[in-house]
Structure formats: structure tokens, C-alpha cells
Scaffold this motif. Structure first.
Motif, PDB file in Angstrom:
ATOM      1  N   PRO A 156      -7.091  19.188 -39.485  1.00 24.93           N
ATOM      2  CA  PRO A 156      -8.088  19.137 -38.494  1.00 24.93           C
ATOM      3  C   PRO A 156      -9.725  19.746 -38.900  1.00 24.93           C
ATOM      4  N   PHE A 187      -9.647  25.059 -33.828  1.00 24.89           N
ATOM      5  CA  PHE A 187      -9.923  24.470 -32.532  1.00 24.89           C
ATOM      6  C   PHE A 187     -11.193  24.408 -32.221  1.00 24.89           C
ATOM      7  N   PRO A 188     -11.879  23.569 -31.672  1.00 19.14           N
ATOM      8  CA  PRO A 188     -10.902  22.639 -30.561  1.00 19.14           C
ATOM      9  C   PRO A 188     -10.731  21.425 -31.423  1.00 19.14           C
ATOM     10  N   ALA A 189     -10.067  20.454 -30.857  1.00 20.14           N
ATOM     11  CA  ALA A 189      -9.345  19.335 -31.460  1.00 20.14           C
ATOM     12  C   ALA A 189     -10.300  18.389 -31.961  1.00 20.14           C
ATOM     13  N   THR A 190     -10.024  17.823 -33.011  1.00 17.39           N
ATOM     14  CA  THR A 190     -10.945  16.885 -33.819  1.00 17.39           C
ATOM     15  C   THR A 190     -11.240  15.755 -33.149  1.00 17.39           C
ATOM     16  N   ALA A 191     -10.416  15.378 -32.107  1.00 19.42           N
ATOM     17  CA  ALA A 191     -10.516  14.210 -31.124  1.00 19.42           C
ATOM     18  C   ALA A 191     -11.498  14.676 -30.247  1.00 19.42           C
ATOM     19  N   CYS A 192     -11.632  15.788 -29.800  1.00 16.07           N
ATOM     20  CA  CYS A 192     -12.866  16.222 -28.853  1.00 16.07           C
ATOM     21  C   CYS A 192     -14.347  15.901 -29.791  1.00 16.07           C
ATOM     22  N   PHE A 210      -7.497  14.127 -27.478  1.00 20.34           N
ATOM     23  CA  PHE A 210      -6.390  15.094 -28.332  1.00 20.34           C
ATOM     24  C   PHE A 210      -5.863  14.886 -29.554  1.00 20.34           C
ATOM     25  N   ASP A 211      -5.637  15.809 -30.208  1.00 17.29           N
ATOM     26  CA  ASP A 211      -4.809  15.638 -31.628  1.00 17.29           C
ATOM     27  C   ASP A 211      -3.538  15.656 -31.334  1.00 17.29           C
ATOM     28  N   SER A 271      -0.081  16.128 -34.323  1.00 21.43           N
ATOM     29  CA  SER A 271       0.148  16.517 -35.597  1.00 21.43           C
ATOM     30  C   SER A 271       1.776  15.961 -35.898  1.00 21.43           C
TER      31      SER A 271
END
Ligand SMILES: CC(C)(COP(=O)(O)OP(=O)(O)OC[C@H]1O[C@@H](n2cnc3c(N)ncnc32)[C@H](O)[C@@H]1OP(=O)(O)O)[C@@H](O)C(=O)NCCC(=O)NCCS
Length: 329
Positions: A87, A91-96, A110-111, A113
Motif C-alpha cells: 500500500p 494506513f489509510p487505505a490506498t483506495a481512499c 477499501f483495500d 490483501s
């Protein structure tokens, strides 16, 4: 009718760094040869990120391409899932971060794994949300910077990995296009076969863990190899059986680009001719979660598959995890 909805792949994108690391480059830093690497793995070169390139920049570029190809605005997305084991930040998620970078709305992000199986895991999650009618437009990304985990003094595994990103836009469809079947599995008993020992809560990063190189991949190559052949074979058989397909009905197998010998052993069991097996491992090596979407995007871009094609996606990876999908383009 929600139960007749399918998740169609309406756009794909990919990104690899421009910097190429060839087998000859490894000959200069390790006791290895181009011949050994080529014969044992099928890899000739891989892409390695340079300064300024990261998980997020690569995911963003692949995502923008996928959205453009699908003609979907980021603001119209309902969900973003990023499959990665590297990532952007702990944190936070790469998706955010990606949601913000793309200018999507306040949609869930959200990520996930699952290492090299990550893209098919994410595709499966997205498929469930579309089948139930919950969401209509989903961005699914597989991205990894495996050079982050590679120990360039360990010839036993650093030669395998490369960096890359692939993205797909899934949209609800009522025709026969889309994801027909997915299967997911894991065996945590094999977690030690391929893992990074330090950097998590079990063994936080210290000067000592860094000195001992415990942040890097540790792999029992032969055990992973045996597992991989067995699971890739099983996935092919399961995907075909569940969808009543024979190899003749399949236009292309898109395997995780892990090792040419593993891929060949898997497809030989079902007598798939090699022209029906998409290979680009020679150029990119093992890019983990990016491997399957990079190969699928490339197969689409060069006309090896297209509208109406039936494609089998199969992957396995750390976890241990394995996953398959049957897709009608
Ligand atoms: C890693 C892998 C290519 C090694 O191939 P292998 O045929 O199993 O080779 P081994 O590890 O048994 O090593 C055989 C010999 O080659 C040597 N060797 C290992 N890496 C080498 C390299 N890069 N160059 C030259 N020699 C190498 C070993 O030291 C060993 O030497 P020895 O016989 O003198 O002890 C292979 O096991 C593999 O691909 N496994 C799956 C790994 C994988 O895909 N991981 C990702 C999962 S998603």
C-alpha cells in the motif's frame, strides 16, 4: 431483476514504470545468468519504479485509463477496491487516497490483501455487489510495487518480481457479457512459504530487523512451486467444470504471470495450446496483484481477445491464496 445482473468489464487500464531491469542487469549485481533466469522462470526483464512513482501514482494512471475506456466519470463510481500488498501508506487505505486523487464522490473505498490473487479476489467482491444490485459502477485495481519487498542480494527470489498496476471498471449488465463464475480459496497454514517477516505488529521495524533484511520477501521457492502447479491446475478444472466449458470453448487463459514452467505445467494438463495462454512474463516478471489485469489489458489491446471472448483468469499467491474467474468480454 437483481438475480439476472452481471458485472461486465467495460474498461481497462494499465501502467508500468518506464525503467527496465534486465537479466543482464542482475548479472552485474548477483551470481546469476540470463540463461538461468530465462530457463527457470521465462522472465527476461521487469519494470522497476523510479523516484516519484508509487503504488498510488501507478494505480491512478491505470484507473484513469480504465475510466476513459469505459466512458465512466469518476464522480459516477459507486465503489473502489484496491488489491495490493504494497500500500501507499500503512494506513489509510490506498483506495481512499485513490478516491480523492480521481475526484470520486464519498463512495466506499477499501483495500484488499490477497497478494498475487488480489485482483481476482477484488473482482469477485465487486461482482457480488453488482449481482445483488447494490452498486452499478465499480473500479477494481490490482497494483503492487514488488521492488519494495525485493532483497537485491537474494538471487533466489528478487529476480522474479516487477512493479505495475492494472484497473478494470465493472458495470451492471443484463446481457451475457460479464463475470460468469468466480472461485476463491486460501490456506493460511502455508503463510510461511512466502512472506515478509518484519514490519507488521508481530515484528515491528527496528534497526536490527533492517540490518537482518527481515522486511524483505522470504520464500521457500520449491514449496511455492509445487503448490502453484497444483492450484493452477485445480482452478482451470474447476472453472471449466462449473461453467460447462471444454478447452475448445475457452478463447484465452490469462494466468498469473508467475513462472513460465508453472504456467505450462498447469495448462498442459488440459491440453490447452499455448496460443490460448496469454504470456507477458518475459517483459514484466511477477507483478503480484497487477499481473492478471496487466495481461488481460494487453491481450485486449493487441486483439488477442475482444467482445464475445470467453476468458479464464487464474492466480495464486502468498497467503496462501488462489482464485479463478470466468469472464465473457
Ligand atoms: C524460485 C525458483 C525460480 C527457483 O528455481 P528452482 O529450480 O526451484 O531452484 P532452487 O531454488 O531449487 O535452486 C537450484 C539452484 O539454483 C541456485 N539459484 C537460485 N537462484 C538462482 C539465480 N537467480 N541464479 C542462479 N542460480 C540460482 C540455487 O542456489 C540452487 O543452487 P544449488 O543447487 O547449488 O544449491 C522456483 O522455485 C520458483 O519459481 N518457485 C516459485 C516461486 C514463486 O513463483 N513465487 C511467487 C509466488 S506468487
Amino acid at each position: 431483476m437483481a438475480d439476472s445482473l452481471r458485472a461486465a468489464v467495460t474498461g481497462m487500464g494499465s501502467y508500468v514504470p518506464a525503467r527496465i531491469m534486465t537479466n543482464a542487469d542482475f548479472e552485474k549485481i548477483l551470481d546469476t545468468t540470463d540463461e538461468w533466469i530465462t530457463q527457470r522462470t521465462g522472465i527476461k526483464e521487469r519494470r522497476i519504479r523510479t523516484d516519484g512513482e508509487s503504488t498510488l501514482t501507478m494505480a491512478t494512471e491505470a484507473s484513469r485509463q480504465a475510466l476513459a475506456e469505459a466512458n465512466v466519470a469518476a464522480a459516477d463510481l459507486d465503489l473502489i477496491i484496491v488489491a495490493t500488498i504494497t500500500p501507499e501508506l500503512p494506513f489509510p487505505a490506498t483506495a481512499c487516497l485513490l478516491q480523492s486523487e480521481l475526484g470520486a464522490g464519498n463512495i466506499p473505498a477499501f483495500d484488499l490483501s490477497a497478494a498475487c490473487s488480489g485482483f481476482i479476489y477484488a473482482l469477485t467482491v465487486g461482482d457480488q455487489f453488482i449481482r445483488t444490485g447494490t452498486y452499478k459502477k465499480i473500479l477494481v485495481v490490482g497494483v503492487d510495487v514488488m521492488s519494495h519487498f525485493a532483497d537485491y542480494t537474494d538471487r533466489g527470489n528478487c529476480i522474479l518480481f516487477g512493479d505495475g498496476a492494472g484497473a478494470a471498471v465493472l458495470e451492471a449488465s443484463t446481457d451475457e457479457r460479464g463475470i460468469a463464475y468466480t472461485v476463491l480459496a486460501a490456506d493460511g497454514g502455508g503463510a510461511g512459504f512466502i512472506h515478509a517477516p518484519a514490519g507488521g505488529t508481530r515484528l515491528p521495524t527496528t534497526h536490527q530487523t533492517l540490518d537482518e533484511g527481515l522486511q524483505f520477501i522470504k520464500m521457500q521457492g520449491r514449496d511455492v512451486y509445487r503448490f502453484a502447479v497444483e492450484k493452477m491446475q485445480w482452478l482451470l478444472g474447476d472453472c471449466m467444470a462449473q461453467c460447462n466449458l471444454t478447452p475448445d470453448d475457452v478463447d484465452m487463459v490469462i494466468p498469473h504471470q508467475v513462472n513460465m514452467r508453472i504456467i505450462c505445467s498447469a495448462v498442459e494438463k488440459y491440453n490447452f495450446p499455448m496460443e490460448k495462454v496469454y504470456i507477458n512474463i518475459d517483459k514484466y516478471g511477477n507483478t503480484s496483484a497487477a499481473s492478471v489485469p496487466l495481461a488481460l489489458k494487453e491481450a485486449m489491446a493487441n486483439g488477442k481477445v475482444g467482445p464475445g471472448s470467453t476468458v479464464l483468469l487464474i492466480a495464486f499467491g502468498a497467503g496462501l491464496t488462489w482464485a479463478g474467474a470466468v469472464l465473457k468480454l
